[in-house]
Design an enzyme around this catalytic site. Structure first.
Site, mmCIF file in Angstrom:
data_model
loop_
_atom_site.group_PDB
_atom_site.id
_atom_site.type_symbol
_atom_site.label_atom_id
_atom_site.label_comp_id
_atom_site.label_asym_id
_atom_site.label_seq_id
_atom_site.Cartn_x
_atom_site.Cartn_y
_atom_site.Cartn_z
ATOM 1 N N TYR A 135 23.747 10.041 8.238
ATOM 2 C CA TYR A 135 23.563 11.283 7.481
ATOM 3 C C TYR A 135 22.665 11.065 6.271
ATOM 4 O O TYR A 135 21.776 11.879 5.984
ATOM 5 C CB TYR A 135 24.922 11.840 7.046
ATOM 6 C CG TYR A 135 24.815 13.136 6.245
ATOM 7 C CD1 TYR A 135 24.280 14.281 6.829
ATOM 8 C CD2 TYR A 135 25.255 13.203 4.925
ATOM 9 C CE1 TYR A 135 24.177 15.471 6.105
ATOM 10 C CE2 TYR A 135 25.157 14.379 4.201
ATOM 11 C CZ TYR A 135 24.615 15.514 4.793
ATOM 12 O OH TYR A 135 24.518 16.687 4.065
ATOM 13 N N LYS A 170 19.251 13.204 5.391
ATOM 14 C CA LYS A 170 19.055 14.017 4.178
ATOM 15 C C LYS A 170 17.917 13.456 3.323
ATOM 16 O O LYS A 170 17.123 14.213 2.757
ATOM 17 C CB LYS A 170 20.348 14.095 3.359
ATOM 18 C CG LYS A 170 21.442 14.915 3.987
ATOM 19 C CD LYS A 170 20.995 16.311 4.430
ATOM 20 C CE LYS A 170 20.886 17.316 3.303
ATOM 21 N NZ LYS A 170 20.727 18.722 3.788
ATOM 22 N N GLY A 175 26.922 30.884 4.249
ATOM 23 C CA GLY A 175 26.902 29.827 3.237
ATOM 24 C C GLY A 175 25.770 29.924 2.238
ATOM 25 O O GLY A 175 25.382 31.008 1.803
#
Length: 277
Positions: free
Chosen positions: A164, A168, A17
């Site tokens: 989440y 982050k 990725g």
């Protein structure tokens, strides 16, 4: 224009990725890339291991040091920092790429997954960066770069996937905190996030499958922007939450059509990434 020739990057994750794309862009200059990653043997759903990534880095013109380990383990972090310094003589760049994503709503998110996101995204970013700081201080143009979003405290994003979002934003707060704390030592610390989704396994498996993949850009756009950031003068280019496309525009790139995952997809049809208004 400075290059990454001879520079040493210590990266968390990177078997595939975006992390691998950034590594390959640096390798084209002849950079040294050490990767602390878990994937020692092939995963049924994800291509790439730390060893196959190292082979690709060498084929692209770089030096590679694959380190099988977990950014959640402090001993593994210490070992990775020592091995990287031992192999390449220093560390110029720390790239916080390892990240866990789970977009579950709060009532559906398992405690285990909440902890995993905190451990990898926030704690891992803090501990890996911190462990490298004494060595970064000796580098000519030291950079910390975290692949995390600008802090956007709107209800839309705070409430979308609280677990989440917290993880982050935590990555970003760690990075901006380090930028402020080590500004006097000339260590840059910035975050980088794309305006559109990027065609990766995470998008395929977690965000929306083929439909979103087709409306995404390739990881090359992230790699080119990261390269532009990491070649900036560290003393003045720090403490910023950067957007991939803005970085490239500042470097004179105006046409992003070559980055479409499906050639010919107009910019207007691309899927916007999360956390940006």
């Amino acid at each position: 224009m400075s290059t990454l020739a001879g520079k040493t990057i210590l990266m968390s994750g990177g078997s595939r990725g975006i992390g691998l794309a950034i590594a390959l862009r640096a390798a084209a200059d002849g950079a040294n890339i050490a990767m602390l990653a878990k994937t020692d043997s092939p995963h049924p759903k994800l291509e790439g291991t730390v060893h196959s990534a190292a082979e690709q880095i060498r084929a692209a013109g770089g030096q590679a040091l694959p380190i099988v380990g977990d950014v959640r383990d402090d001993d593994h972090i210490t070992e990775a920092v020592m091995k990287t310094q031992g192999e390449f003589g220093g560390i110029d760049i720390v790239l916080n790429n390892a990240s866990v994503i789970d977009l579950s709503r709060s009532l559906d998110l398992s405690a285990k997954k909440y902890d995993l996101m905190q451990d990898v995204n926030v704690r891992g970013t803090f501990m890996l960066s911190r462990a490298a700081v004494p060595i970064l201080k000796d580098a000519e143009n030291p950079h910390i770069l975290s692949l995390s979003p600008p802090l956007n405290p709107t209800p839309k994003w705070l409430g979308a996937h609280t677990g989440y979002t917290l993880a982050k934003y935590g990555m970003t707060m760690v990075t901006l905190g380090l930028a402020a704390e080590f500004a006097a030592e000339g260590i840059a610390a910035n975050t980088l996030w794309p305006r559109t989704t990027i065609a990766t396994a995470a998008v395929q498996n977690l965000l929306g499958g083929d439909k979103v993949m087709a409306a995404s850009r390739t990881a090359d756009i992230y790699a080119d922007a990261a390269y532009a950031v990491l070649t900036q003068p560290a003393r003045t280019y720090t403490g910023q939450s950067l957007i991939v496309e803005d970085v490239l525009e500042a470097n004179g790139v105006t046409d992003f059509s070559g980055y479409a995952a499906v050639p010919g997809t107009p910019d207007s049809a691309l899927f916007p990434d999360i956390f940006l208004d």
